[in-house]
Design a protein around this motif. Structure first.
Motif, mmCIF file in Angstrom:
data_model
loop_
_atom_site.group_PDB
_atom_site.id
_atom_site.type_symbol
_atom_site.label_atom_id
_atom_site.label_comp_id
_atom_site.label_asym_id
_atom_site.label_seq_id
_atom_site.Cartn_x
_atom_site.Cartn_y
_atom_site.Cartn_z
ATOM 1 N N GLY A 141 9.741 10.886 -4.528
ATOM 2 C CA GLY A 141 10.798 10.195 -3.805
ATOM 3 C C GLY A 141 10.677 8.686 -3.806
ATOM 4 O O GLY A 141 11.685 7.980 -3.741
ATOM 5 N N ASN A 142 9.455 8.156 -3.850
ATOM 6 C CA ASN A 142 9.275 6.700 -3.782
ATOM 7 C C ASN A 142 8.699 6.120 -5.069
ATOM 8 O O ASN A 142 8.331 4.949 -5.118
ATOM 9 N N PRO A 176 7.165 15.077 4.533
ATOM 10 C CA PRO A 176 5.758 15.100 4.917
ATOM 11 C C PRO A 176 5.030 13.790 4.621
ATOM 12 O O PRO A 176 4.071 13.442 5.310
ATOM 13 N N GLY A 177 5.456 13.062 3.597
ATOM 14 C CA GLY A 177 4.858 11.751 3.343
ATOM 15 C C GLY A 177 5.069 10.831 4.528
ATOM 16 O O GLY A 177 4.160 10.096 4.936
ATOM 17 N N PHE A 227 0.846 -1.190 0.000
ATOM 18 C CA PHE A 227 0.000 0.000 0.000
ATOM 19 C C PHE A 227 0.881 1.240 0.000
ATOM 20 O O PHE A 227 2.074 1.173 0.285
ATOM 21 N N GLY A 228 0.300 2.376 -0.269
ATOM 22 C CA GLY A 228 1.099 3.592 -0.197
ATOM 23 C C GLY A 228 0.469 4.751 -0.912
ATOM 24 O O GLY A 228 -0.679 4.702 -1.385
ATOM 25 N N LEU A 229 1.237 5.812 -0.977
ATOM 26 C CA LEU A 229 0.881 7.005 -1.721
ATOM 27 C C LEU A 229 2.157 7.437 -2.433
ATOM 28 O O LEU A 229 3.193 7.606 -1.800
ATOM 29 N N HIS A 272 -4.243 9.104 1.598
ATOM 30 C CA HIS A 272 -3.459 9.746 2.650
ATOM 31 C C HIS A 272 -2.523 8.695 3.221
ATOM 32 O O HIS A 272 -2.867 7.518 3.319
ATOM 33 N N GLU A 273 -1.335 9.148 3.605
ATOM 34 C CA GLU A 273 -0.334 8.189 4.082
ATOM 35 C C GLU A 273 -0.754 7.474 5.360
ATOM 36 O O GLU A 273 -0.421 6.299 5.550
ATOM 37 N N CYS A 274 -1.496 8.154 6.244
ATOM 38 C CA CYS A 274 -1.967 7.468 7.446
ATOM 39 C C CYS A 274 -2.915 6.332 7.067
ATOM 40 O O CYS A 274 -2.846 5.231 7.614
#
Length: 547
Positions: free
Chosen positions: A26-27, A73-74, A20-22, A46-48
């Motif tokens: 950078g990624n 911030p991520g 999972f992720g956003l 959202h990352e949370c």
């Protein structure tokens, strides 16, 4: 091979099928590489939410949850979910892009490793192109062995650098769970031998150990009743001598029976104030044996008469062997009459006055009706809030993987992500994200995520148009509660806007569309249940007792 490809290949080769992720700059390459290596990616809003999807996936499947975020911030957006996972000891790997350590200045620069460790996670780093594969394998192994989240920081300047095509990976032997010491087992057996009314209490550690069979064998030998913490709910599903959750969610029968025990055997349970009802659940003279992998946990929150350091399943097996050697077998509180009483006095069997109105449904009536309508094969994921007890008390689950309880950090807003992760982990089961209106609005973006992937899940919203816990706690004290009451939200309309199906429920009859939906399961169904805001949850007084 590039570093990002090495990371992706190592994880895929070691069984990572879903993550999972956003995605940010950078990624981006790491996410792309892991997908090309064979893992399926689910993009959150959202990352949370992304971390909680990985957390819910891990709890429901028993596998490692994997998530990826942008640097800075991520990563900080993911912190609340990461802290929940750390406090819960969820095996979770967070692939976090990071600013290079030699960078003097960047908008994204922050000490992610230090923050991760302060939150209770393990901090690892890809050190160089030559060590990328080894670093990834070590991070994955640590989350599996230590049973807690690991943050693998990946400096963005390394991600596309070349690395060895066939890196040297160290051979790692298979590990056996640690067995307890003989003297500790003997002390526990001494107490069991003289006990007449024991209870076995299983927590999160027992779930992670997969200890059901061993604990039931021990309980049968000594005639023990069975109970779980909220984190262990479902571990003994179907056992006729299980009294359910011990603590604030205990049924009246469970409170009555647990007040009579003379020995408590806690396996993988911290014995925190919620579980022991601030020291009032068990008799003060009852002796306590605590079994835990972490020796510092034993006696930390509750007095104990004997401590056993070891894996829950291994410890229970050794206790059974010792009792067999001594020829000990007892019936305790067990018998046909006890079976009948337990089966007849579940929470749903306890009488209550239905407080439904023409405009609202009693949350207890709602929960019982849903329990009857939903298939037995289900995963129930909760959020935090005033409604929290109703899913735990009234919605049955088939086993310990069927209940996802992200309340180790007691944050509102985590339940929807957990339910999405559970739906992906167990497509053979109906996933039910049981949340409040406050948590639903915090995580509203993830409703679109569930709809985008057409997940056949139920989003059950106990909607009292308030932060109900604060209303019912401070209101009776005479405090004004306008600041925690809100205009009613039409979640059924929001569901339609997000691409899901939404229904509004004010009475049990309004649940009829659920039956039709169960026949097609074509994406998420959002149930906007307008619950009576005047109904005060039974467990709330217990929850606020320490305030």
């Amino acid at each position: 091979m590039r570093v990002c490809q090495a990371i992706g290949q190592v994880l895929a080769d070691r069984g990572v099928e879903v993550f999972f992720g956003l995605v940010g700059s950078g990624n981006f390459t790491v996410v792309d590489a892991l997908q090309k290596a064979g893992a399926k990616f689910y993009s959150a809003r959202h990352e949370c939410g992304a971390v909680m999807m990985a957390d819910g996936y891990a709890r429901a499947s028993g596998k490692v949850g994997v998530c990826s975020t942008h640097q800075g911030p991520g990563f900080t957006n993911a912190l609340t979910g990461l802290t929940e996972a750390a406090k819960n000891r969820t095996p979770l790997l967070l692939l976090a892009a990071d600013t290079p350590p030699e960078t003097l200045w960047s908008n994204f620069k922050i000490d992610q490793g230090a923050i991760a460790e302060r939150a209770g996670a393990v901090a690892e780093r890809v050190r160089s192109p030559e060590t990328a594969a080894e670093d990834t394998a070590r991070a994955l192994r640590r989350t599996q062995v230590e049973r807690r989240p690991v943050v693998l920081n990946i400096p963005i300047n390394l991600a596309e650098m070349p690395c060895p095509d066939e890196p040297q990976m160290p051979d790692v032997p298979e590990l056996e769970p640690p067995r307890p010491g003989e003297r500790s087992v003997a002390r526990a057996a001494d107490l069991l031998e003289t006990s007449e009314r024991p209870v076995i209490l299983a927590g999160r550690g027992a779930v992670l150990s997969g200890a059901r069979k061993e604990l039931e064998a021990l309980a049968e030998r000594v005639g023990a009743l069975l109970a779980t913490t909220a984190m262990g709910h479902g571990l003994f599903a179907g056992n006729p001598y299980c009294v359910g959750i011990a603590g604030g969610f205990s049924s009246p029968l469970a409170v009555e029976l647990l007040s009579r025990v003379d020995l408590v055997l806690a396996f993988g349970a911290s014995l925190n104030r919620w579980t022991v009802r601030h020291g009032r659940l068990f008799p003060p003279e009852a002796r306590v044996v605590q079994v835990d992998l972490d020796e510092e946990a034993i006696g930390a929150l509750h007095r104990v008469d004997a401590g056993v350091v070891g894996d829950a399943a291994a410890s229970a097996r050794d206790m059974v062997r010792e009792l067999e050697r001594r020829g000990v077998r007892k019936s305790g509180l067990r018998g046909e009459e006890m079976e009948r009483e337990i089966s007849a006095r579940r929470w749903r069997d306890e009488p209550y006055e239905d407080e439904g109105t023409p405009e609202s449904i009693d949350p207890r009536t709602l929960s019982i009706a849903l329990d009857d309508l939903l298939p037995e094969e289900r995963t129930v994921a909760t959020d935090s809030g005033h409604f929290l007890g109703y899913p735990a008390m009234y919605l049955s689950v088939p086993d310990e993987r069927g209940f996802v309880f992200p309340n180790a950090f007691q944050s509102v807003g985590l339940g929807l992500g957990s339910g999405i992760g559970a739906a992906i982990a167990r497509p053979d089961r109906i996933s039910v994200a049981a949340i409040g209106d406050g948590g639903a609005l915090m995580a509203l973006g993830e409703l679109e995520t569930a709809a985008r992937y057409r997940l056949p899940m139920v989003v059950l919203i106990y909607n009292d148009a308030a932060y109900g816990a604060e209303v019912h706690h401070f209101g009776p004290m005479g405090h004004p509660v306008d600041s925690v009451r809100f205009p009613d939200t039409d979640f059924a309309a929001l569901a339609g806007a997000a691409g899901a199906t939404g229904i509004t429920v004010r009475s049990p009859d309004d649940l009829a569309p659920l039956k039709e939906w169960l026949g097609r399961r074509d994406g998420p169904l959002v149930i906007d249940a307008k619950v009576n805001p005047d109904v005060r949850a039974e467990w709330l007084e217990e929850a606020f007792r320490a305030h």
